[in-house]
Design a protein around this motif. Structure first.
Motif, PDB file in Angstrom:
ATOM      1  N   LEU A   1     105.764 -21.270   4.246  1.00 15.09           N
ATOM      2  CA  LEU A   1     104.626 -22.185   4.134  1.00 15.09           C
ATOM      3  C   LEU A   1     103.908 -22.318   5.476  1.00 15.09           C
ATOM      4  CD1 LEU A   1     106.335 -24.926   1.968  1.00 15.09           C
ATOM      5  CD2 LEU A   1     104.504 -23.401   1.224  1.00 15.09           C
ATOM      6  N   TYR A   2     104.690 -22.375   6.556  1.00 11.74           N
ATOM      7  CA  TYR A   2     104.103 -22.471   7.892  1.00 11.74           C
ATOM      8  C   TYR A   2     103.218 -21.259   8.177  1.00 11.74           C
ATOM      9  CZ  TYR A   2     103.620 -22.571  12.935  1.00 11.74           C
ATOM     10  OH  TYR A   2     103.087 -22.564  14.204  1.00 11.74           O
ATOM     11  N   GLU A   3     103.712 -20.079   7.849  1.00 10.19           N
ATOM     12  CA  GLU A   3     102.925 -18.860   8.092  1.00 10.19           C
ATOM     13  C   GLU A   3     101.624 -18.867   7.298  1.00 10.19           C
ATOM     14  OE1 GLU A   3     103.286 -16.479  10.411  1.00 10.19           O
ATOM     15  OE2 GLU A   3     104.922 -17.747  11.131  1.00 10.19           O
ATOM     16  N   GLU A   4     101.692 -19.346   6.058  1.00  7.68           N
ATOM     17  CA  GLU A   4     100.471 -19.436   5.252  1.00  7.68           C
ATOM     18  C   GLU A   4      99.495 -20.444   5.866  1.00  7.68           C
ATOM     19  OE1 GLU A   4      98.965 -20.500   0.719  1.00  7.68           O
ATOM     20  OE2 GLU A   4     101.103 -20.085   1.057  1.00  7.68           O
ATOM     21  N   ALA A   5     100.038 -21.575   6.333  1.00  8.82           N
ATOM     22  CA  ALA A   5      99.192 -22.587   6.971  1.00  8.82           C
ATOM     23  C   ALA A   5      98.551 -22.045   8.254  1.00  8.82           C
ATOM     24  CB  ALA A   5     100.014 -23.837   7.280  1.00  8.82           C
ATOM     25  N   LYS A   6      99.309 -21.236   8.967  1.00  2.81           N
ATOM     26  CA  LYS A   6      98.802 -20.622  10.191  1.00  2.81           C
ATOM     27  C   LYS A   6      97.635 -19.699   9.876  1.00  2.81           C
ATOM     28  CE  LYS A   6     100.562 -17.948  14.114  1.00  2.81           C
ATOM     29  NZ  LYS A   6     101.757 -17.294  14.667  1.00  2.81           N
ATOM     30  N   LYS A   7      97.791 -18.892   8.815  1.00  6.48           N
ATOM     31  CA  LYS A   7      96.715 -17.979   8.406  1.00  6.48           C
ATOM     32  C   LYS A   7      95.463 -18.736   8.001  1.00  6.48           C
ATOM     33  CE  LYS A   7      99.768 -14.301   6.821  1.00  6.48           C
ATOM     34  NZ  LYS A   7     100.364 -13.644   5.654  1.00  6.48           N
ATOM     35  N   ARG A   8      95.666 -19.905   7.377  1.00  9.19           N
ATOM     36  CA  ARG A   8      94.517 -20.708   6.931  1.00  9.19           C
ATOM     37  C   ARG A   8      93.958 -21.604   8.031  1.00  9.19           C
ATOM     38  NH1 ARG A   8      95.773 -23.112   0.936  1.00  9.19           N
ATOM     39  NH2 ARG A   8      96.736 -21.271   0.018  1.00  9.19           N
ATOM     40  N   GLY A   9      94.648 -21.649   9.165  1.00  8.45           N
ATOM     41  CA  GLY A   9      94.160 -22.462  10.286  1.00  8.45           C
ATOM     42  C   GLY A   9      94.325 -23.954  10.083  1.00  8.45           C
ATOM     43  N   ILE A  10      95.368 -24.380   9.408  1.00 12.98           N
ATOM     44  CA  ILE A  10      95.591 -25.806   9.155  1.00 12.98           C
ATOM     45  C   ILE A  10      96.108 -26.468  10.428  1.00 12.98           C
ATOM     46  CG2 ILE A  10      97.000 -27.460   7.845  1.00 12.98           C
ATOM     47  CD1 ILE A  10      96.780 -25.507   5.477  1.00 12.98           C
ATOM     48  N   GLU A  11      95.408 -27.530  10.861  1.00 14.26           N
ATOM     49  CA  GLU A  11      95.770 -28.254  12.084  1.00 14.26           C
ATOM     50  C   GLU A  11      97.037 -29.073  11.875  1.00 14.26           C
ATOM     51  OE1 GLU A  11      94.124 -28.231  15.100  1.00 14.26           O
ATOM     52  OE2 GLU A  11      92.847 -26.653  14.278  1.00 14.26           O
ATOM     53  N   GLY A  12      97.845 -29.178  12.934  1.00 14.28           N
ATOM     54  CA  GLY A  12      99.048 -30.009  12.905  1.00 14.28           C
ATOM     55  C   GLY A  12     100.218 -29.397  12.160  1.00 14.28           C
ATOM     56  N   ARG A  13     100.122 -28.134  11.822  1.00 15.56           N
ATOM     57  CA  ARG A  13     101.159 -27.495  11.004  1.00 15.56           C
ATOM     58  C   ARG A  13     102.519 -27.450  11.684  1.00 15.56           C
ATOM     59  NH1 ARG A  13      97.552 -23.660  12.740  1.00 15.56           N
ATOM     60  NH2 ARG A  13      98.435 -22.201  14.259  1.00 15.56           N
ATOM     61  N   SER A  14     102.541 -27.383  13.004  1.00 17.51           N
ATOM     62  CA  SER A  14     103.815 -27.247  13.716  1.00 17.51           C
ATOM     63  C   SER A  14     104.687 -28.492  13.602  1.00 17.51           C
ATOM     64  CB  SER A  14     103.587 -26.909  15.182  1.00 17.51           C
ATOM     65  OG  SER A  14     102.906 -27.967  15.816  1.00 17.51           O
ATOM     66  N   THR A  15     104.093 -29.635  13.350  1.00 14.54           N
ATOM     67  CA  THR A  15     104.873 -30.871  13.231  1.00 14.54           C
ATOM     68  C   THR A  15     105.130 -31.261  11.785  1.00 14.54           C
ATOM     69  OG1 THR A  15     102.871 -32.231  13.340  1.00 14.54           O
ATOM     70  CG2 THR A  15     104.007 -31.769  15.425  1.00 14.54           C
ATOM     71  N   MET A  16     104.626 -30.475  10.832  1.00 20.27           N
ATOM     72  CA  MET A  16     104.787 -30.806   9.411  1.00 20.27           C
ATOM     73  C   MET A  16     106.134 -30.333   8.877  1.00 20.27           C
ATOM     74  SD  MET A  16     101.149 -29.859   7.693  1.00 20.27           S
ATOM     75  CE  MET A  16      99.605 -30.489   8.301  1.00 20.27           C
ATOM     76  N   ASN A  17     106.683 -31.136   7.954  1.00 21.56           N
ATOM     77  CA  ASN A  17     107.886 -30.699   7.255  1.00 21.56           C
ATOM     78  C   ASN A  17     107.467 -29.888   6.029  1.00 21.56           C
ATOM     79  OD1 ASN A  17     107.271 -32.477   5.100  1.00 21.56           O
ATOM     80  ND2 ASN A  17     108.500 -34.116   5.990  1.00 21.56           N
ATOM     81  N   LYS A  18     108.422 -29.441   5.265  1.00 16.03           N
ATOM     82  CA  LYS A  18     108.133 -28.562   4.129  1.00 16.03           C
ATOM     83  C   LYS A  18     107.194 -29.235   3.119  1.00 16.03           C
ATOM     84  CE  LYS A  18     110.378 -25.742   0.612  1.00 16.03           C
ATOM     85  NZ  LYS A  18     111.659 -25.240   0.082  1.00 16.03           N
ATOM     86  N   GLN A  19     107.478 -30.485   2.773  1.00 17.87           N
ATOM     87  CA  GLN A  19     106.652 -31.172   1.782  1.00 17.87           C
ATOM     88  C   GLN A  19     105.230 -31.370   2.295  1.00 17.87           C
ATOM     89  OE1 GLN A  19     107.632 -31.881  -1.474  1.00 17.87           O
ATOM     90  NE2 GLN A  19     105.418 -32.087  -1.620  1.00 17.87           N
ATOM     91  N   GLN A  20     105.090 -31.705   3.555  1.00 14.98           N
ATOM     92  CA  GLN A  20     103.749 -31.888   4.135  1.00 14.98           C
ATOM     93  C   GLN A  20     102.975 -30.579   4.144  1.00 14.98           C
ATOM     94  OE1 GLN A  20     105.228 -33.548   7.794  1.00 14.98           O
ATOM     95  NE2 GLN A  20     104.595 -35.634   7.238  1.00 14.98           N
ATOM     96  N   LEU A  21     103.679 -29.471   4.444  1.00 15.71           N
ATOM     97  CA  LEU A  21     103.014 -28.165   4.403  1.00 15.71           C
ATOM     98  C   LEU A  21     102.572 -27.835   2.974  1.00 15.71           C
ATOM     99  CD1 LEU A  21     105.326 -26.177   6.831  1.00 15.71           C
ATOM    100  CD2 LEU A  21     102.877 -26.563   7.141  1.00 15.71           C
ATOM    101  N   LYS A  22     103.431 -28.127   1.996  1.00 13.77           N
ATOM    102  CA  LYS A  22     103.057 -27.880   0.588  1.00 13.77           C
ATOM    103  C   LYS A  22     101.807 -28.662   0.231  1.00 13.77           C
ATOM    104  CE  LYS A  22     107.422 -26.882  -1.763  1.00 13.77           C
ATOM    105  NZ  LYS A  22     108.364 -27.397  -2.772  1.00 13.77           N
ATOM    106  N   ASN A  23     101.779 -29.943   0.616  1.00 11.22           N
ATOM    107  CA  ASN A  23     100.620 -30.776   0.307  1.00 11.22           C
ATOM    108  C   ASN A  23      99.349 -30.258   0.979  1.00 11.22           C
ATOM    109  OD1 ASN A  23     102.299 -32.431  -1.190  1.00 11.22           O
ATOM    110  ND2 ASN A  23     102.522 -33.964   0.419  1.00 11.22           N
ATOM    111  N   ALA A  24      99.471 -29.859   2.236  1.00 12.83           N
ATOM    112  CA  ALA A  24      98.312 -29.350   2.985  1.00 12.83           C
ATOM    113  C   ALA A  24      97.781 -28.063   2.391  1.00 12.83           C
ATOM    114  CB  ALA A  24      98.686 -29.159   4.449  1.00 12.83           C
ATOM    115  N   LEU A  25      98.692 -27.265   1.841  1.00 15.88           N
ATOM    116  CA  LEU A  25      98.295 -25.980   1.235  1.00 15.88           C
ATOM    117  C   LEU A  25      97.905 -26.119  -0.232  1.00 15.88           C
ATOM    118  CD1 LEU A  25     101.098 -23.828   2.846  1.00 15.88           C
ATOM    119  CD2 LEU A  25      98.644 -23.652   3.340  1.00 15.88           C
TER     120      LEU A  25
END
Length: 107
Positions: free
Chosen positions: A81-105
């Motif tokens: 999920l982190y790698e996908e967020a990185k590709k999409r340029g989502i801010e704050g991804r490094s401090t997000m947990n799995k559920q937060q990354l799912k929600n952001a994506l």
């Protein structure tokens, strides 16, 4: 191991026992798990003299292909999920947990 067990089953027992111990199981628990697993495989293959119905029904461990009982997979890992967020340029991804990354994506 029961008397008369084949060399293959004895090797299987030792392998399962050692694997359990490597994963932090007590020796007694690892021995129990190994014995139950080997006995079930013996029952399924017709090597055991007497078997219970539950020992011969369902898919064998070799047919399950590594699937375990229990919860199962909960989708992609946090790293995926982190790698996908990185590709999409989502801010704050490094401090997000799995559920937060799912929600952001939007998963």
């Amino acid at each position: 191991m029961p008397r008369g067990s084949s060399g293959k089953r004895e090797r299987q027992y030792e392998h399962i026992k050692e694997s359990g111990e490597k994963r932090g199981m007590s020796e007694g628990r690892a021995e129990e798990m190994a014995a139950r697993t080997v006995n079930k495989e013996r029952a399924r293959s017709g090597e055991a003299k007497s078997t219970s119905r539950s020992s011969t029904q369902g898919r064998s461990s070799s047919q399950r292909g590594g699937q375990r009982s229990g919860g199962g997979s909960s989708g992609p890992t946090r790293d995926e999920l982190y790698e996908e967020a990185k590709k999409r340029g989502i801010e704050g991804r490094s401090t997000m947990n799995k559920q937060q990354l799912k929600n952001a994506l939007g998963h």
